[in-house]
Motif scaffolding. Structure first.
Motif, PDB file in Angstrom:
ATOM      1  N   ARG A 160       0.915  -1.294  -0.042  1.00  0.00           N
ATOM      2  CA  ARG A 160      -0.082   0.172   0.204  1.00  0.00           C
ATOM      3  C   ARG A 160       0.921   1.080   0.121  1.00  0.00           C
ATOM      4  O   ARG A 160       2.099   1.274   0.227  1.00  0.00           O
ATOM      5  CB  ARG A 160      -1.095   0.027   1.220  1.00  0.00           C
ATOM      6  CG  ARG A 160      -0.208   0.113   2.481  1.00  0.00           C
ATOM      7  CD  ARG A 160      -1.229   0.308   3.681  1.00  0.00           C
ATOM      8  NE  ARG A 160      -0.359   0.477   4.816  1.00  0.00           N
ATOM      9  CZ  ARG A 160      -1.076   0.725   6.068  1.00  0.00           C
ATOM     10  NH1 ARG A 160      -2.332   0.615   6.349  1.00  0.00           N
ATOM     11  NH2 ARG A 160      -0.407   1.064   7.160  1.00  0.00           N
ATOM     12  N   ALA A 199       1.077   4.868   1.643  1.00  0.00           N
ATOM     13  CA  ALA A 199       0.746   5.370   2.767  1.00  0.00           C
ATOM     14  C   ALA A 199       1.860   6.218   3.253  1.00  0.00           C
ATOM     15  O   ALA A 199       2.992   5.841   3.243  1.00  0.00           O
ATOM     16  CB  ALA A 199       0.085   4.757   3.907  1.00  0.00           C
ATOM     17  N   VAL A 223      -3.499   2.789  -2.954  1.00  0.00           N
ATOM     18  CA  VAL A 223      -3.747   3.820  -2.025  1.00  0.00           C
ATOM     19  C   VAL A 223      -4.757   3.474  -1.202  1.00  0.00           C
ATOM     20  O   VAL A 223      -6.001   3.048  -1.780  1.00  0.00           O
ATOM     21  CB  VAL A 223      -3.777   5.200  -2.816  1.00  0.00           C
ATOM     22  CG1 VAL A 223      -4.245   6.303  -1.778  1.00  0.00           C
ATOM     23  CG2 VAL A 223      -2.364   5.609  -3.495  1.00  0.00           C
ATOM     24  N   VAL A 224      -5.007   3.644   0.262  1.00  0.00           N
ATOM     25  CA  VAL A 224      -5.847   3.162   1.072  1.00  0.00           C
ATOM     26  C   VAL A 224      -6.541   4.630   1.623  1.00  0.00           C
ATOM     27  O   VAL A 224      -6.006   5.386   1.962  1.00  0.00           O
ATOM     28  CB  VAL A 224      -5.643   2.124   1.646  1.00  0.00           C
ATOM     29  CG1 VAL A 224      -5.404   1.099   0.996  1.00  0.00           C
ATOM     30  CG2 VAL A 224      -4.635   2.604   2.860  1.00  0.00           C
ATOM     31  N   ASN A 225      -7.827   4.456   2.012  1.00  0.00           N
ATOM     32  CA  ASN A 225      -8.419   5.383   2.933  1.00  0.00           C
ATOM     33  C   ASN A 225      -8.276   5.021   4.160  1.00  0.00           C
ATOM     34  O   ASN A 225      -7.593   4.109   4.689  1.00  0.00           O
ATOM     35  CB  ASN A 225     -10.028   5.530   2.556  1.00  0.00           C
ATOM     36  CG  ASN A 225     -10.897   4.397   2.822  1.00  0.00           C
ATOM     37  OD1 ASN A 225     -10.583   3.726   3.731  1.00  0.00           O
ATOM     38  ND2 ASN A 225     -12.122   4.197   2.224  1.00  0.00           N
ATOM     39  N   ARG A 226      -8.669   6.024   5.099  1.00  0.00           N
ATOM     40  CA  ARG A 226      -8.661   5.889   6.482  1.00  0.00           C
ATOM     41  C   ARG A 226      -9.185   4.398   7.111  1.00  0.00           C
ATOM     42  O   ARG A 226      -8.888   4.112   8.326  1.00  0.00           O
ATOM     43  CB  ARG A 226      -9.240   6.978   7.178  1.00  0.00           C
ATOM     44  CG  ARG A 226     -10.628   7.200   7.242  1.00  0.00           C
ATOM     45  CD  ARG A 226     -10.904   8.533   7.831  1.00  0.00           C
ATOM     46  NE  ARG A 226     -12.364   8.670   7.835  1.00  0.00           N
ATOM     47  CZ  ARG A 226     -13.204   8.887   8.701  1.00  0.00           C
ATOM     48  NH1 ARG A 226     -12.778   8.772   9.782  1.00  0.00           N
ATOM     49  NH2 ARG A 226     -14.446   9.079   8.463  1.00  0.00           N
ATOM     50  N   GLU A 279      -9.309   0.539   3.043  1.00  0.00           N
ATOM     51  CA  GLU A 279      -9.877   0.286   1.821  1.00  0.00           C
ATOM     52  C   GLU A 279      -9.256   0.802   0.636  1.00  0.00           C
ATOM     53  O   GLU A 279      -8.877   1.945   0.691  1.00  0.00           O
ATOM     54  CB  GLU A 279     -11.527   0.685   1.809  1.00  0.00           C
ATOM     55  CG  GLU A 279     -12.240   0.205   2.834  1.00  0.00           C
ATOM     56  CD  GLU A 279     -13.809   1.008   2.975  1.00  0.00           C
ATOM     57  OE1 GLU A 279     -14.603   0.157   3.724  1.00  0.00           O
ATOM     58  OE2 GLU A 279     -13.634   1.856   2.954  1.00  0.00           O
ATOM     59  N   LEU A 283      -8.545   2.578  -2.830  1.00  0.00           N
ATOM     60  CA  LEU A 283      -9.032   3.973  -3.509  1.00  0.00           C
ATOM     61  C   LEU A 283      -8.415   3.863  -5.098  1.00  0.00           C
ATOM     62  O   LEU A 283      -9.180   3.901  -5.807  1.00  0.00           O
ATOM     63  CB  LEU A 283      -8.815   5.033  -2.855  1.00  0.00           C
ATOM     64  CG  LEU A 283      -9.157   5.360  -1.696  1.00  0.00           C
ATOM     65  CD1 LEU A 283      -8.656   6.787  -0.929  1.00  0.00           C
ATOM     66  CD2 LEU A 283     -10.731   5.580  -1.548  1.00  0.00           C
ATOM     67  N   ARG A 284      -7.431   3.568  -5.093  1.00  0.00           N
ATOM     68  CA  ARG A 284      -6.519   3.327  -6.357  1.00  0.00           C
ATOM     69  C   ARG A 284      -5.285   2.355  -6.523  1.00  0.00           C
ATOM     70  O   ARG A 284      -4.719   2.361  -5.364  1.00  0.00           O
ATOM     71  CB  ARG A 284      -6.160   4.897  -6.768  1.00  0.00           C
ATOM     72  CG  ARG A 284      -5.473   4.778  -8.035  1.00  0.00           C
ATOM     73  CD  ARG A 284      -5.227   6.462  -8.467  1.00  0.00           C
ATOM     74  NE  ARG A 284      -6.575   6.685  -9.435  1.00  0.00           N
ATOM     75  CZ  ARG A 284      -6.733   7.801 -10.043  1.00  0.00           C
ATOM     76  NH1 ARG A 284      -5.712   8.811  -9.827  1.00  0.00           N
ATOM     77  NH2 ARG A 284      -7.872   7.881 -10.747  1.00  0.00           N
TER      78      ARG A 284
END
Length: 171
Positions: free
Chosen positions: A86, A88, A154-157, A160, A162-163
């Motif tokens: 990921r 981040a 790329v994950v959300n908070r 999950e 996102l892209r």
């Protein structure tokens, strides 16, 4: 056909999934299934990395920054290397992902220790990339081991995706 055999034949027995836990405890079977999914765990050989199991390590050489690279044998001897991670912000390597899935994820604890000694630089902080010695070391190591391909999310908070970004290790 010049493609690696696993991709040319589509043969599941030619594929190994190694979970890169760095110096954290190796995953048990339940953790492996949760990480890769039941379908992948049922179809492919899935192995947890153990940074302290010396018999699983191969010495590759010194990185340009002097890190002795001891790497999990499964990675070192793989015909084609793909890492999945990921993207981040990371407190010492600037960002997660890319060749960080080689070191520290699948390296011996001594390699991880030496790489992490770079973390005392003032350039080792969230979002730091260009002058970050820890990040530069893992990116150099990715080149040393011929990391061919990355798949980074790329994950959300909530964790999950996102892209996705796929391609060269320095993408």
């Amino acid at each position: 056909d010049n493609r690696p055999r696993a991709f040319a034949t589509g043969s599941a027995e030619d594929v190994t999934v190694l979970t890169g836990t760095g110096v954290h405890l190796p995953m048990d079977r339940e953790d492996l299934v949760r990480k890769v999914g039941a379908e992948v765990a049922g179809r492919y050989r899935c192995v947890p990395h153990d940074a302290f199991e010396e018999s699983n390590m191969v010495y590759i050489g010194l990185s340009p920054r002097g890190t002795p690279l001891w790497l999990n044998r499964l990675v070192a001897e793989a015909d084609f290397k793909v890492v999945v991670g990921r993207i981040a912000p990371h407190n010492t390597h600037g960002y997660e992902g890319g060749a960080k899935m080689i070191t520290p994820a699948t390296s011996h604890w001594l390699t991880v220790l030496r790489n992490h000694s770079c973390n005392f630089s003032p350039y080792c902080e969230y979002g730091s990339y260009g002058e970050n010695p820890s990040r530069a070391d893992v990116d150099d190591i990715g080149g040393m081991v011929h990391l061919e391909y990355i798949v980074n999310f790329v994950v959300n908070r909530f964790g999950e995706p996102l892209r996705a970004f796929c391609g060269h290790r320095l993408l």
